[in-house]
Scaffold this motif. Sequence first.
Motif, PDB file in Angstrom:
ATOM      1  N   PHE A   8       0.823  -1.211   0.000  1.00 26.17           N
ATOM      2  CA  PHE A   8       0.000   0.000   0.000  1.00 26.17           C
ATOM      3  C   PHE A   8       0.861   1.268   0.000  1.00 26.17           C
ATOM      4  CE2 PHE A   8      -2.526  -3.384   1.828  1.00 26.17           C
ATOM      5  CZ  PHE A   8      -3.733  -3.257   1.149  1.00 26.17           C
ATOM      6  N   ASP A   9       1.929   1.237  -0.756  1.00 29.91           N
ATOM      7  CA  ASP A   9       2.825   2.401  -0.815  1.00 29.91           C
ATOM      8  C   ASP A   9       2.109   3.631  -1.367  1.00 29.91           C
ATOM      9  OD1 ASP A   9       4.988   1.138   0.264  1.00 29.91           O
ATOM     10  OD2 ASP A   9       5.838   0.535  -1.652  1.00 29.91           O
ATOM     11  N   GLU A  10       1.241   3.423  -2.353  1.00 33.16           N
ATOM     12  CA  GLU A  10       0.554   4.548  -2.986  1.00 33.16           C
ATOM     13  C   GLU A  10      -0.786   4.873  -2.333  1.00 33.16           C
ATOM     14  OE1 GLU A  10       2.033   6.372  -5.267  1.00 33.16           O
ATOM     15  OE2 GLU A  10       3.758   5.025  -5.070  1.00 33.16           O
ATOM     16  N   SER A  11      -1.337   3.944  -1.599  1.00 32.97           N
ATOM     17  CA  SER A  11      -2.695   4.102  -1.068  1.00 32.97           C
ATOM     18  C   SER A  11      -2.749   4.880   0.236  1.00 32.97           C
ATOM     19  CB  SER A  11      -3.322   2.725  -0.837  1.00 32.97           C
ATOM     20  OG  SER A  11      -3.137   1.904  -1.954  1.00 32.97           O
ATOM     21  N   LEU A  12      -1.676   4.856   0.995  1.00 31.31           N
ATOM     22  CA  LEU A  12      -1.644   5.509   2.308  1.00 31.31           C
ATOM     23  C   LEU A  12      -0.621   6.630   2.286  1.00 31.31           C
ATOM     24  CD1 LEU A  12      -1.696   2.280   4.477  1.00 31.31           C
ATOM     25  CD2 LEU A  12      -3.581   3.871   4.195  1.00 31.31           C
ATOM     26  N   LYS A  13      -1.057   7.799   2.700  1.00 35.01           N
ATOM     27  CA  LYS A  13      -0.168   8.958   2.668  1.00 35.01           C
ATOM     28  C   LYS A  13      -0.369   9.797   3.926  1.00 35.01           C
ATOM     29  CE  LYS A  13      -0.293   9.202  -2.394  1.00 35.01           C
ATOM     30  NZ  LYS A  13       1.060   8.645  -2.576  1.00 35.01           N
ATOM     31  N   VAL A  14       0.560  10.724   4.137  1.00 32.06           N
ATOM     32  CA  VAL A  14       0.448  11.712   5.210  1.00 32.06           C
ATOM     33  C   VAL A  14       0.466  13.092   4.584  1.00 32.06           C
ATOM     34  CG1 VAL A  14       1.485  12.658   7.307  1.00 32.06           C
ATOM     35  CG2 VAL A  14       1.619  10.201   6.855  1.00 32.06           C
ATOM     36  N   ILE A  15      -0.486  13.931   4.982  1.00 32.68           N
ATOM     37  CA  ILE A  15      -0.437  15.330   4.561  1.00 32.68           C
ATOM     38  C   ILE A  15      -0.385  16.203   5.806  1.00 32.68           C
ATOM     39  CG2 ILE A  15      -1.737  14.818   2.454  1.00 32.68           C
ATOM     40  CD1 ILE A  15      -4.113  16.278   3.702  1.00 32.68           C
ATOM     41  N   ARG A  16       0.145  17.395   5.636  1.00 28.34           N
ATOM     42  CA  ARG A  16       0.253  18.335   6.750  1.00 28.34           C
ATOM     43  C   ARG A  16      -0.786  19.436   6.582  1.00 28.34           C
ATOM     44  NH1 ARG A  16       3.347  17.690  11.524  1.00 28.34           N
ATOM     45  NH2 ARG A  16       4.422  15.731  11.138  1.00 28.34           N
ATOM     46  N   ILE A  17      -1.594  19.632   7.609  1.00 25.22           N
ATOM     47  CA  ILE A  17      -2.589  20.700   7.624  1.00 25.22           C
ATOM     48  C   ILE A  17      -2.328  21.538   8.868  1.00 25.22           C
ATOM     49  CG2 ILE A  17      -5.059  21.258   7.682  1.00 25.22           C
ATOM     50  CD1 ILE A  17      -5.588  18.500   6.467  1.00 25.22           C
ATOM     51  N   ASP A  18      -1.968  22.801   8.657  1.00 30.12           N
ATOM     52  CA  ASP A  18      -1.575  23.665   9.782  1.00 30.12           C
ATOM     53  C   ASP A  18      -0.506  23.009  10.642  1.00 30.12           C
ATOM     54  OD1 ASP A  18      -3.168  25.820   9.124  1.00 30.12           O
ATOM     55  OD2 ASP A  18      -4.889  25.101  10.286  1.00 30.12           O
ATOM     56  N   LYS A  19       0.468  22.397   9.986  1.00 28.29           N
ATOM     57  CA  LYS A  19       1.634  21.782  10.627  1.00 28.29           C
ATOM     58  C   LYS A  19       1.314  20.501  11.399  1.00 28.29           C
ATOM     59  CE  LYS A  19       4.160  26.156  11.083  1.00 28.29           C
ATOM     60  NZ  LYS A  19       4.876  27.070  11.996  1.00 28.29           N
ATOM     61  N   HIS A  20       0.074  20.052  11.325  1.00 25.72           N
ATOM     62  CA  HIS A  20      -0.290  18.813  12.017  1.00 25.72           C
ATOM     63  C   HIS A  20      -0.459  17.690  10.993  1.00 25.72           C
ATOM     64  CE1 HIS A  20      -1.739  16.559  15.487  1.00 25.72           C
ATOM     65  NE2 HIS A  20      -2.628  16.000  14.673  1.00 25.72           N
ATOM     66  N   ALA A  21      -0.053  16.470  11.379  1.00 24.22           N
ATOM     67  CA  ALA A  21      -0.116  15.334  10.465  1.00 24.22           C
ATOM     68  C   ALA A  21      -1.519  14.751  10.391  1.00 24.22           C
ATOM     69  CB  ALA A  21       0.863  14.263  10.910  1.00 24.22           C
ATOM     70  N   TYR A  22      -1.942  14.458   9.156  1.00 24.21           N
ATOM     71  CA  TYR A  22      -3.203  13.778   8.887  1.00 24.21           C
ATOM     72  C   TYR A  22      -2.917  12.585   7.983  1.00 24.21           C
ATOM     73  CZ  TYR A  22      -6.021  17.680  10.706  1.00 24.21           C
ATOM     74  OH  TYR A  22      -6.608  18.626  11.516  1.00 24.21           O
ATOM     75  N   SER A  23      -3.555  11.465   8.273  1.00 17.20           N
ATOM     76  CA  SER A  23      -3.419  10.314   7.389  1.00 17.20           C
ATOM     77  C   SER A  23      -4.450  10.422   6.269  1.00 17.20           C
ATOM     78  CB  SER A  23      -3.626   9.006   8.155  1.00 17.20           C
ATOM     79  OG  SER A  23      -4.953   8.917   8.651  1.00 17.20           O
ATOM     80  N   LEU A  24      -4.086   9.968   5.084  1.00 20.03           N
ATOM     81  CA  LEU A  24      -4.982  10.015   3.939  1.00 20.03           C
ATOM     82  C   LEU A  24      -5.068   8.627   3.320  1.00 20.03           C
ATOM     83  CD1 LEU A  24      -5.120  12.632   1.084  1.00 20.03           C
ATOM     84  CD2 LEU A  24      -4.983  10.193   0.543  1.00 20.03           C
ATOM     85  N   ARG A  25      -6.311   8.205   3.080  1.00 19.41           N
ATOM     86  CA  ARG A  25      -6.497   6.948   2.371  1.00 19.41           C
ATOM     87  C   ARG A  25      -7.676   7.062   1.413  1.00 19.41           C
ATOM     88  NH1 ARG A  25      -8.727   2.537   6.810  1.00 19.41           N
ATOM     89  NH2 ARG A  25     -10.781   3.463   7.155  1.00 19.41           N
ATOM     90  N   PHE A  26      -7.643   6.255   0.361  1.00 18.62           N
ATOM     91  CA  PHE A  26      -8.698   6.259  -0.634  1.00 18.62           C
ATOM     92  C   PHE A  26      -9.789   5.281  -0.187  1.00 18.62           C
ATOM     93  CE2 PHE A  26      -4.746   7.363  -2.840  1.00 18.62           C
ATOM     94  CZ  PHE A  26      -5.101   8.588  -3.381  1.00 18.62           C
ATOM     95  N   VAL A  27     -10.988   5.813   0.004  1.00 20.26           N
ATOM     96  CA  VAL A  27     -12.076   5.023   0.581  1.00 20.26           C
ATOM     97  C   VAL A  27     -12.422   3.815  -0.281  1.00 20.26           C
ATOM     98  CG1 VAL A  27     -14.504   5.075   1.277  1.00 20.26           C
ATOM     99  CG2 VAL A  27     -12.992   6.983   1.868  1.00 20.26           C
ATOM    100  N   ASP A  28     -12.311   3.940  -1.601  1.00 22.26           N
ATOM    101  CA  ASP A  28     -12.703   2.808  -2.443  1.00 22.26           C
ATOM    102  C   ASP A  28     -11.792   1.591  -2.258  1.00 22.26           C
ATOM    103  OD1 ASP A  28     -10.508   3.926  -3.669  1.00 22.26           O
ATOM    104  OD2 ASP A  28     -11.319   3.820  -5.700  1.00 22.26           O
ATOM    105  N   GLN A  29     -10.615   1.763  -1.657  1.00 22.98           N
ATOM    106  CA  GLN A  29      -9.734   0.628  -1.389  1.00 22.98           C
ATOM    107  C   GLN A  29      -9.932   0.070   0.021  1.00 22.98           C
ATOM    108  OE1 GLN A  29      -6.073   2.801  -3.438  1.00 22.98           O
ATOM    109  NE2 GLN A  29      -5.543   0.696  -2.964  1.00 22.98           N
ATOM    110  N   PHE A  30     -10.531   0.880   0.907  1.00 25.22           N
ATOM    111  CA  PHE A  30     -10.687   0.473   2.308  1.00 25.22           C
ATOM    112  C   PHE A  30     -12.160   0.479   2.730  1.00 25.22           C
ATOM    113  CE2 PHE A  30      -6.345   1.831   1.949  1.00 25.22           C
ATOM    114  CZ  PHE A  30      -5.629   1.066   2.850  1.00 25.22           C
TER     115      PHE A  30
END
Length: 404
Positions: free
Chosen positions: A310-332
């Motif tokens: 799941f190298d491409e499916s799971l990511k981290v983005i920064r919003i106001d310097k805080h970490a958020y996990s991102l995943r595509f719902v159609d895969q999970f």
Amino acid sequence: MKWLYPPFIFTLAFFYAKINYNDFMPKKNQWPVSRAPAQKVQTCKEMLSDFYPSQTSNFLDDRLDNNQDFFSFFRAFSPLFYNEINNQKLNTYLSPLNKFRGTIAGDLHIENFGFIINDKGVVVFAVNDIDDATEGFFSYDVIRHFVSAKIVDKKITWDEYFSAYQKGLKGESHALSFHVNLGMESVADVTKENLEKYIKFEIPFKFKKFKKPHRTITATESAALEKGLREKFPDIEIFDQYVRIKDDGGSAGLIRYQVLARVSPKDKVQWLDIKETAVSGYDRVFDPKTTVAFEDRLTNVKTNIYNNQFDESLKVIRIDKHAYSLRFVDQFSSSLKLADIPEDDYRSVILDEAYVIGKMHKISLKDDAAEYAKIWSQFKTHELEEKLVNVKYKLKDLYEESKP
């Protein structure tokens, strides 16, 4: 005068005993009196306040009220489980296994598994919630999952559970149960039904139904969210968005942005689940001041839990310097739910999960898997199971005490 002898002898014996035994009787002025107050036992809510200091008293009340049964309580508050491990000195009992550390799921329970579509489009049965994943003892993953198993199926034994787990550790084959196979075969239909229930895929693309509880996203939040997404996906096109903050479960209180977007011009429209990250339940007990970034935790998860599927499916983005996990719902989108399975079949599904956990731990353990399994096998079955059941009952007491 003989009648005087008995009273005289009785009186003489009384004074003799009083004089001689006084030296052996406790005297008030000879014994120190402790004035220290008795240690106060914390209530369930007080413990939770310590573990979740940013959550208000009213919100914790809501979280407690929203647990409809003991199992939902167990899965919602993993720090209570790990705290009880310390209270009952299970950490000492399991110490022969403590040299085996690595990436753990952190919040394993029976419903923390799903039918996930990996980056190559293949369906896998695996842990589907990695918010609490961290570095810790593999043994704690095992005992948390086994205790959750004993909550829903009292008859399952440690021997049969460990046998399935050990198969995974050794890389042996295991025939998955009917319900797990059915779940894997049904992923496409379940995913399609779920997406069509919530999303309008005709222009203008938008959510036609919202997961509860939800609220409208503010302009400030929307700007910060878009900035974070564009740093990851420069050409993203956002169509719709809202905020969801759950008031039950382990992620209660965390912001979850639900976004409908096309991440690049040639991509399909996708539903993004973007969840605020926090200290794992495991670390709230054992390392509450941890400074390990979620990016590092996720990197380890991709390698040691998902074996780079799941190298491409799971990511981290920064919003106001805080970490958020991102995943595509159609895969999970397709998860395992006990409500879909007859109680008589819980056991077979639990053993499937134990096998999957063994395979997962084997990735981190590598050549140490055999020694690790050998040490597990040296524990006395009856003694180990009794200790784990005691943890279950103590947590059940906390659940009962939390009810009004």
